[in-house]
Design an enzyme around this catalytic site. Structure first.
Site, PDB file in Angstrom:
ATOM      1  N   ASP A  10       0.866  -1.192   0.000  1.00 42.40           N
ATOM      2  CA  ASP A  10       0.000   0.000   0.000  1.00 42.40           C
ATOM      3  C   ASP A  10       0.898   1.236   0.000  1.00 42.40           C
ATOM      4  OD1 ASP A  10      -1.820   2.000   0.425  1.00 42.40           O
ATOM      5  OD2 ASP A  10      -2.696   1.146   2.246  1.00 42.40           O
ATOM      6  N   ASP A 110      -3.748   2.459  -5.246  1.00 41.48           N
ATOM      7  CA  ASP A 110      -2.440   2.411  -4.595  1.00 41.48           C
ATOM      8  C   ASP A 110      -2.190   1.164  -3.757  1.00 41.48           C
ATOM      9  OD1 ASP A 110      -3.894   2.951  -2.229  1.00 41.48           O
ATOM     10  OD2 ASP A 110      -2.258   4.164  -1.430  1.00 41.48           O
ATOM     11  N   GLU A 111      -2.999   0.129  -3.977  1.00 40.01           N
ATOM     12  CA  GLU A 111      -2.812  -1.098  -3.200  1.00 40.01           C
ATOM     13  C   GLU A 111      -2.796  -2.309  -4.111  1.00 40.01           C
ATOM     14  OE1 GLU A 111      -5.863  -0.027   0.322  1.00 40.01           O
ATOM     15  OE2 GLU A 111      -5.557  -2.164  -0.025  1.00 40.01           O
TER      16      GLU A 111
HETATM   17  P1  TTP Z   1      -5.195   5.099   1.329  1.00 42.98           P
HETATM   18  O1  TTP Z   1      -4.209   4.051   0.905  1.00 42.98           O
HETATM   19  O2  TTP Z   1      -6.281   4.707   2.256  1.00 42.98           O
HETATM   20  O3  TTP Z   1      -4.434   6.309   2.025  1.00 42.98           O
HETATM   21  P2  TTP Z   1      -3.035   6.966   1.693  1.00 42.98           P
HETATM   22  O4  TTP Z   1      -2.294   6.213   0.634  1.00 42.98           O
HETATM   23  O5  TTP Z   1      -3.219   8.417   1.419  1.00 42.98           O
HETATM   24  O6  TTP Z   1      -2.283   6.857   3.073  1.00 42.98           O
HETATM   25  P3  TTP Z   1      -1.757   5.541   3.821  1.00 42.98           P
HETATM   26  O7  TTP Z   1      -2.029   4.366   2.918  1.00 42.98           O
HETATM   27  O8  TTP Z   1      -0.291   5.758   4.013  1.00 42.98           O
HETATM   28  O9  TTP Z   1      -2.515   5.494   5.093  1.00 42.98           O
HETATM   29  O10 TTP Z   1      -5.870   5.719   0.054  1.00 42.98           O
HETATM   30  C1  TTP Z   1      -5.159   5.915  -1.154  1.00 42.98           C
HETATM   31  C2  TTP Z   1      -5.572   7.217  -1.797  1.00 42.98           C
HETATM   32  O11 TTP Z   1      -6.976   7.227  -1.978  1.00 42.98           O
HETATM   33  C3  TTP Z   1      -5.265   8.440  -0.965  1.00 42.98           C
HETATM   34  O12 TTP Z   1      -3.951   8.928  -1.198  1.00 42.98           O
HETATM   35  C4  TTP Z   1      -6.333   9.400  -1.391  1.00 42.98           C
HETATM   36  C5  TTP Z   1      -7.499   8.541  -1.802  1.00 42.98           C
HETATM   37  N1  TTP Z   1      -8.536   8.543  -0.750  1.00 42.98           N
HETATM   38  C6  TTP Z   1      -9.579   9.444  -0.867  1.00 42.98           C
HETATM   39  O13 TTP Z   1      -9.663  10.203  -1.849  1.00 42.98           O
HETATM   40  N2  TTP Z   1     -10.534   9.477   0.120  1.00 42.98           N
HETATM   41  C7  TTP Z   1     -10.484   8.653   1.218  1.00 42.98           C
HETATM   42  O14 TTP Z   1     -11.368   8.737   2.115  1.00 42.98           O
HETATM   43  C8  TTP Z   1      -9.394   7.741   1.333  1.00 42.98           C
HETATM   44  C9  TTP Z   1      -9.292   6.826   2.529  1.00 42.98           C
HETATM   45  C10 TTP Z   1      -8.457   7.714   0.324  1.00 42.98           C
HETATM   46 MG    MG Z   2      -2.111   4.096   0.718  1.00 40.84          MG
END
Ligand code: TTP
Ligand code: MG
Length: 360
Positions: A10, A110-111
């Protein structure tokens, strides 16, 4: 059941890290990506923020006005989805390359989940022993983080466990920029002290039910194991069974490779409804070319062609034809056009929209 090694990769603060990378002047500052804060009066929410901004209590889905009040000096940026999608494609290519032969399932931008054991050559050839297979997976995780950092200047976190749930929780524990391996022998001790909300699928409502049930305001996974299967089924219905299993580190959901594109389609709405066959056919040919391009890129074999027509008054009809998959490429244009012509002959109203879709 076959023992598996599952990895979840992730990206860290994905949208925000990309913005920091693109604009070095933002580096080291709290960066928030989302709606315009309009000096605290803005509506809308935070998409994400970097870890520096998280120290101020800002997080995804928080109202942007609240984020502004918590940290007015942060850099606030709008969402640039086209940019993030391009970066996501490149990151996924790195994963596919490093994990060649594994099952890779992309989740959102992103995962990605990666299953090693179904294709054991990668980790087992070198070592032939289970213990070393886990080390092999860890080495591969290190290579992935290094390649992504080197090629994309972005950090990610990786969790490795014996199923998707353990990998997901381990990844969360590894954040940011870390790798956490939880082998089967350590799964219970890893999960036990954690809060039940760490279990995917246990949301705020389930949390409250379990707080009531255990008469405590913070339920750990260890505590959750004190509930019997019957208790959990009484509280949650059928999903009680899966909560019971998850509390014991068990999850049978498989990694499903992402190239499960089952259909590809395009449509066009006419500016002015028309029955002019030349106009219909010219637009339709363009749609067919676009779909064919995507068919080619997807490298999948399709069998069913569906043509959709919406007529004046919004009545919509579809017609489909299934062909031998080996003949699909040859017949695609011909059969699709035949279906369209049948519409034009059968219906006398002007056409508002036409589309074509293919299915595997
Ligand atoms: P995530 O992987 O949940 O978050 P992140 O990559 O920003 O942070 P981390 O994994 O380190 O905790 O989500 C990936 C992307 O999805 C994030 O960069 C922005 C988008 N996103 C939104 O637009 N709204 C949301 O509520 C969430 C959770 C994510
Ligand atoms: Mg992330």
């Amino acid at each position: 059941m076959q023992e598996r090694i599952i990895m979840l990769l992730d990206m860290d603060a994905f949208f925000a890290e990309i913005e920091e990378r693109e604009s070095p002047q933002f580096q080291g500052k709290p960066v928030v990506v989302g709606a315009d804060p309009q000096e605290g009066k803005g509506r809308g929410v935070v998409s994400t923020c970097n870890y520096k901004a998280r120290k101020f209590g800002i997080h995804s889905a928080m109202p942007i006005s609240q984020a502004y009040h918590l940290c007015p000096q942060a850099v606030f940026l709008p969402v640039n989805m086209a940019l993030y999608s391009r970066v996501s494609e490149r990151v996924m290519k790195i994963i596919q390359k490093v994990c060649k032969g594994c099952l890779v399932e992309q989740v959102f931008l992103d995962e990605a989940y990666i299953d090693f054991v179904l294709f054991p050559t990668i980790v087992k050839n070198k070592t032939k022993e289970k213990e070393n297979a886990w080390r092999g997976a860890e080495m591969l995780a290190k290579k992935l983080t290094m390649d992504i950092l080197e090629q994309e200047k972005l950090t990610c976190s990786i969790g490795i466990g014996s199923n998707k749930m353990v990998a997901k929780i381990a990844c969360q524990a590894a954040k940011p920029n870390g790798i956490k391996v939880v082998e089967p022998k350590d799964t219970i001790s890893f999960l036990s002290p954690l809060h039940i909300r760490e279990i995917p699928g246990i949301g705020p409502k389930a949390d409250i039910k379990l707080q009531d049930f255990f008469k405590t305001n913070a339920v750990s996974i260890e505590k959750l194991r004190e509930a019997s299967k019957q208790d959990l089924i009484s509280l949650f219905g059928v999903i009680g069974n899966s909560i019971y299993e998850k509390a014991r580190g068990r999850d049978t959901v498989l990694v499903t490779p992402e190239h499960e594109i089952k259909s590809i389609g395009k449509e066009h709405t006419f500016f002015k409804d028309t029955r002019d066959p030349e106009e219909l056919l010219a637009v339709f040919e363009d749609l067919l070319c676009e779909v064919q391009d995507e068919i080619h890129k997807s490298k999948l074999q399709f069998r069913t062609i569906t043509v959709v027509c919406r007529f004046q008054g919004f009545t919509t009809y579809t017609k489909s034809k299934t062909v031998d998959k080996n003949l699909f490429t040859e017949l695609f244009f011909k059969e699709a056009k035949k279906l369209l012509l049948r519409f034009v002959v059968e219906q006398l109203k002007p056409v508002r929209l036409i589309g074509v879709r293919v299915k595997v």
